[in-house]
Scaffold this motif. Sequence first.
Motif, PDB file in Angstrom:
ATOM      1  N   GLY A  62      30.503   7.086 -24.451  1.00 48.39           N
ATOM      2  CA  GLY A  62      31.017   8.128 -23.132  1.00 48.39           C
ATOM      3  C   GLY A  62      30.497   7.310 -21.736  1.00 48.39           C
ATOM      4  N   SER A  63      31.445   7.725 -21.354  1.00 47.24           N
ATOM      5  CA  SER A  63      30.360   7.621 -19.691  1.00 47.24           C
ATOM      6  C   SER A  63      29.567   9.360 -19.527  1.00 47.24           C
ATOM      7  CB  SER A  63      31.197   7.296 -18.385  1.00 47.24           C
ATOM      8  OG  SER A  63      32.025   8.098 -17.992  1.00 47.24           O
ATOM      9  N   GLY A  64      29.324   9.222 -18.282  1.00 47.69           N
ATOM     10  CA  GLY A  64      28.684  10.735 -17.884  1.00 47.69           C
ATOM     11  C   GLY A  64      30.259  11.904 -17.752  1.00 47.69           C
ATOM     12  N   THR A  65      31.012  11.645 -17.504  1.00 46.55           N
ATOM     13  CA  THR A  65      31.946  12.258 -16.748  1.00 46.55           C
ATOM     14  C   THR A  65      32.297  13.165 -18.671  1.00 46.55           C
ATOM     15  OG1 THR A  65      33.160  11.450 -15.758  1.00 46.55           O
ATOM     16  CG2 THR A  65      34.607  13.040 -16.752  1.00 46.55           C
ATOM     17  N   LEU A  66      32.284  11.845 -19.814  1.00 47.16           N
ATOM     18  CA  LEU A  66      32.770  12.779 -20.766  1.00 47.16           C
ATOM     19  C   LEU A  66      31.323  13.838 -21.745  1.00 47.16           C
ATOM     20  CD1 LEU A  66      34.272  12.429 -24.442  1.00 47.16           C
ATOM     21  CD2 LEU A  66      31.525  11.828 -24.586  1.00 47.16           C
ATOM     22  N   TYR A  89      31.440  15.562  -4.796  1.00 43.50           N
ATOM     23  CA  TYR A  89      31.987  15.524  -5.547  1.00 43.50           C
ATOM     24  C   TYR A  89      31.769  15.579  -6.662  1.00 43.50           C
ATOM     25  CZ  TYR A  89      34.897  11.042  -6.808  1.00 43.50           C
ATOM     26  OH  TYR A  89      35.924   9.946  -7.727  1.00 43.50           O
ATOM     27  N   PHE A  90      30.835  15.345  -7.515  1.00 42.88           N
ATOM     28  CA  PHE A  90      30.233  16.062  -9.079  1.00 42.88           C
ATOM     29  C   PHE A  90      30.675  17.271  -9.009  1.00 42.88           C
ATOM     30  CE2 PHE A  90      29.739  10.955  -7.877  1.00 42.88           C
ATOM     31  CZ  PHE A  90      30.219  10.623  -9.262  1.00 42.88           C
ATOM     32  N   SER A  91      30.553  18.392  -8.111  1.00 38.98           N
ATOM     33  CA  SER A  91      30.757  19.445  -8.568  1.00 38.98           C
ATOM     34  C   SER A  91      31.877  19.870  -8.484  1.00 38.98           C
ATOM     35  CB  SER A  91      30.104  20.030  -7.749  1.00 38.98           C
ATOM     36  OG  SER A  91      28.484  20.007  -7.023  1.00 38.98           O
ATOM     37  N   HIS A 135      22.591  18.635 -10.442  1.00 40.27           N
ATOM     38  CA  HIS A 135      21.000  18.463  -9.853  1.00 40.27           C
ATOM     39  C   HIS A 135      20.626  17.310  -8.362  1.00 40.27           C
ATOM     40  CE1 HIS A 135      16.183  18.186 -11.022  1.00 40.27           C
ATOM     41  NE2 HIS A 135      17.024  18.808  -9.525  1.00 40.27           N
ATOM     42  N   VAL A 136      21.751  16.105  -8.978  1.00 43.80           N
ATOM     43  CA  VAL A 136      21.400  15.469  -7.704  1.00 43.80           C
ATOM     44  C   VAL A 136      23.280  14.669  -7.358  1.00 43.80           C
ATOM     45  CG1 VAL A 136      20.913  12.802  -6.429  1.00 43.80           C
ATOM     46  CG2 VAL A 136      19.208  14.357  -7.437  1.00 43.80           C
ATOM     47  N   ASP A 137      23.762  15.599  -6.182  1.00 47.61           N
ATOM     48  CA  ASP A 137      25.157  15.150  -6.299  1.00 47.61           C
ATOM     49  C   ASP A 137      25.243  12.906  -5.335  1.00 47.61           C
ATOM     50  OD1 ASP A 137      28.131  16.012  -6.426  1.00 47.61           O
ATOM     51  OD2 ASP A 137      27.207  14.694  -5.254  1.00 47.61           O
ATOM     52  N   THR A 138      25.264  12.401  -6.848  1.00 46.99           N
ATOM     53  CA  THR A 138      25.656  11.403  -6.114  1.00 46.99           C
ATOM     54  C   THR A 138      26.211  10.894  -4.522  1.00 46.99           C
ATOM     55  OG1 THR A 138      25.427  11.112  -8.576  1.00 46.99           O
ATOM     56  CG2 THR A 138      25.265   8.725  -7.353  1.00 46.99           C
ATOM     57  N   SER A 139      26.947  11.474  -4.405  1.00 50.69           N
ATOM     58  CA  SER A 139      28.509  11.511  -3.284  1.00 50.69           C
ATOM     59  C   SER A 139      27.559  11.972  -1.715  1.00 50.69           C
ATOM     60  CB  SER A 139      29.309  12.190  -3.473  1.00 50.69           C
ATOM     61  OG  SER A 139      29.266  13.831  -2.982  1.00 50.69           O
ATOM     62  N   VAL A 162      23.107  22.118 -16.207  1.00 45.11           N
ATOM     63  CA  VAL A 162      22.701  21.133 -14.852  1.00 45.11           C
ATOM     64  C   VAL A 162      22.882  19.952 -15.699  1.00 45.11           C
ATOM     65  CG1 VAL A 162      20.649  19.783 -14.152  1.00 45.11           C
ATOM     66  CG2 VAL A 162      20.672  22.356 -14.958  1.00 45.11           C
ATOM     67  N   ASP A 163      23.733  19.008 -14.580  1.00 44.95           N
ATOM     68  CA  ASP A 163      24.575  18.065 -14.247  1.00 44.95           C
ATOM     69  C   ASP A 163      23.473  17.086 -14.325  1.00 44.95           C
ATOM     70  OD1 ASP A 163      25.653  15.834 -13.672  1.00 44.95           O
ATOM     71  OD2 ASP A 163      27.513  15.557 -12.827  1.00 44.95           O
ATOM     72  N   GLY A 164      22.674  16.193 -14.827  1.00 45.97           N
ATOM     73  CA  GLY A 164      21.443  16.015 -14.251  1.00 45.97           C
ATOM     74  C   GLY A 164      21.712  14.096 -14.555  1.00 45.97           C
ATOM     75  N   VAL A 165      22.895  13.487 -14.267  1.00 50.09           N
ATOM     76  CA  VAL A 165      23.236  12.046 -14.221  1.00 50.09           C
ATOM     77  C   VAL A 165      22.777  11.107 -13.241  1.00 50.09           C
ATOM     78  CG1 VAL A 165      26.149  10.286 -14.295  1.00 50.09           C
ATOM     79  CG2 VAL A 165      26.244  12.776 -15.009  1.00 50.09           C
ATOM     80  N   CYS A 166      22.683  12.154 -12.561  1.00 50.57           N
ATOM     81  CA  CYS A 166      21.517  11.484 -11.007  1.00 50.57           C
ATOM     82  C   CYS A 166      20.515  11.625 -10.965  1.00 50.57           C
ATOM     83  CB  CYS A 166      22.504  10.920 -10.079  1.00 50.57           C
ATOM     84  SG  CYS A 166      21.592   9.783  -8.970  1.00 50.57           S
ATOM     85  N   SER A 187      23.845   7.204 -20.309  1.00 51.86           N
ATOM     86  CA  SER A 187      23.162   5.831 -19.928  1.00 51.86           C
ATOM     87  C   SER A 187      22.732   5.356 -18.554  1.00 51.86           C
ATOM     88  CB  SER A 187      22.786   5.435 -21.237  1.00 51.86           C
ATOM     89  OG  SER A 187      24.539   5.210 -21.580  1.00 51.86           O
ATOM     90  N   GLN A 188      23.312   5.202 -17.793  1.00 55.76           N
ATOM     91  CA  GLN A 188      23.693   4.303 -17.174  1.00 55.76           C
ATOM     92  C   GLN A 188      22.579   4.152 -15.878  1.00 55.76           C
ATOM     93  OE1 GLN A 188      26.176   5.555 -17.008  1.00 55.76           O
ATOM     94  NE2 GLN A 188      26.951   5.998 -15.526  1.00 55.76           N
ATOM     95  N   LYS A 189      21.728   5.381 -15.328  1.00 50.01           N
ATOM     96  CA  LYS A 189      21.220   6.170 -14.265  1.00 50.01           C
ATOM     97  C   LYS A 189      19.390   5.596 -14.390  1.00 50.01           C
ATOM     98  CE  LYS A 189      24.883   7.598 -12.009  1.00 50.01           C
ATOM     99  NZ  LYS A 189      26.216   7.623 -10.885  1.00 50.01           N
ATOM    100  N   ALA A 190      18.988   6.566 -14.028  1.00 49.29           N
ATOM    101  CA  ALA A 190      17.305   6.740 -13.820  1.00 49.29           C
ATOM    102  C   ALA A 190      17.376   6.556 -15.724  1.00 49.29           C
ATOM    103  CB  ALA A 190      17.241   7.776 -13.496  1.00 49.29           C
TER     104      ALA A 190
END
Length: 391
Positions: A62-66, A89-91, A135-139, A162-166, A187-190
């Motif tokens: 699944g993606s980060g949203t999952l 945006y992601f918050s 942690h990092v808001d990608t928007s 913590v949303d650490g997607v970015c 999986s798709q970022k850092a």
Amino acid sequence: MPERTLLMIPGPIELDAEVLAALARPQLGHMDPAVAQAFGRVLGRAREVFLAPGAQPFVVAGSGTLAMELAVANLVDPGERAVVVNTGYFSDRMATILERLGAKVESVGARAGEVPALDEVARAVDGAKLLTITHVDTSTGVRAPVEAVAKAARAAGALVVVDGVCSVGGEELRQEAWDVDVVLTASQKALGAPPGLAVVMVGARAMAAWRAKQHRVPSLYLDFGEWLPVMEAYERGAPVYFATPAVNLLLALDASLGQLVAEGMDARFARHARVARAFRAAWRAMGLTMLPAREEVAAHTLSAVYYPEGVDAGLVGRVRAEGVAIAGGLHPALKAKYFRVGHMGGTRAGEVLAVVGAVERALAASGWRGASVGEGVAAAARELGGGHTRT
Ligand code: PMP
């Protein structure tokens, strides 16, 4: 030969050859011993990357949203209070997810480019079941002070998610040392793998909170109760089935996490900081303004930069014509006013100079005359060091 574009958006990112080779292996079944071994290694390596040796990892297709949904659906019951530290945006997305789960959500926000005041967060978190922070808001390219906020939340007895997607694998994030209960990423970022895997690292206190939950997790696919036996079994090297794992993505993630661990997390954090400083030096030298209000809140994993006077979102296409893919804006209120450059994963000096050069040339092609082509590249090169000055 097809044209090659350097992928510098804030995820997905350029993949290393070893990671691509892992994807190209002949298909293996999910019960194959080689897959069991790779999955087991992924879980162990994830603990090293999150700096959470005692935590329970979940890696699910699944993606980060999952990953966001997995993290909170297993912790919050309807009617419980949740605080969202809101930097964009992601918050907002996390607040929506929590509301759907029936939580009473309070968002503590700040103007775009800033982070909420710590005393406001401390006031809001009093009596809450959990606090979430991006942690990092990608928007916006804003990095929130996770360690300080986690401390305030822990003092109030709230769980910290913590949303650490970015951020995970790029920004300094020490889950256990900072006493963070859950960190989630994709999986798709850092992490340097293709999109398609959600990674959630759950500390002991959060596992206990899941066990003590009053209501059933509303979705079968989201329930830790279904996934925990799977993770434990793969880590023992004896796979069991609940839902077919994304085999090829796991092989790719195994390869990329191997590279992260080999580089070492401290070295990796330092490289991301160095690369980000070089980008910032370039934007400054070119007279461009960044969306993050201050250096201390500017992320190391991406740059969000305002278009200069007279230049619009057409710049993104012009940069692409120079062979580099960057992204437009995402924050709803400012969307048309800025662009974003991802600099996470394997980004090194060569890519920094290529991207800055492409942006300079594209700005010139847009008719902008605020800086001469080459000023940004020179500033970035100076910041990256290793050169000499003419004597
Ligand atoms: N949180 C953050 C901070 C993100 O940057 C993203 C994706 N850009 C997500 C969550 C959602 O991840 P995905 O798009 O993989 O669902």
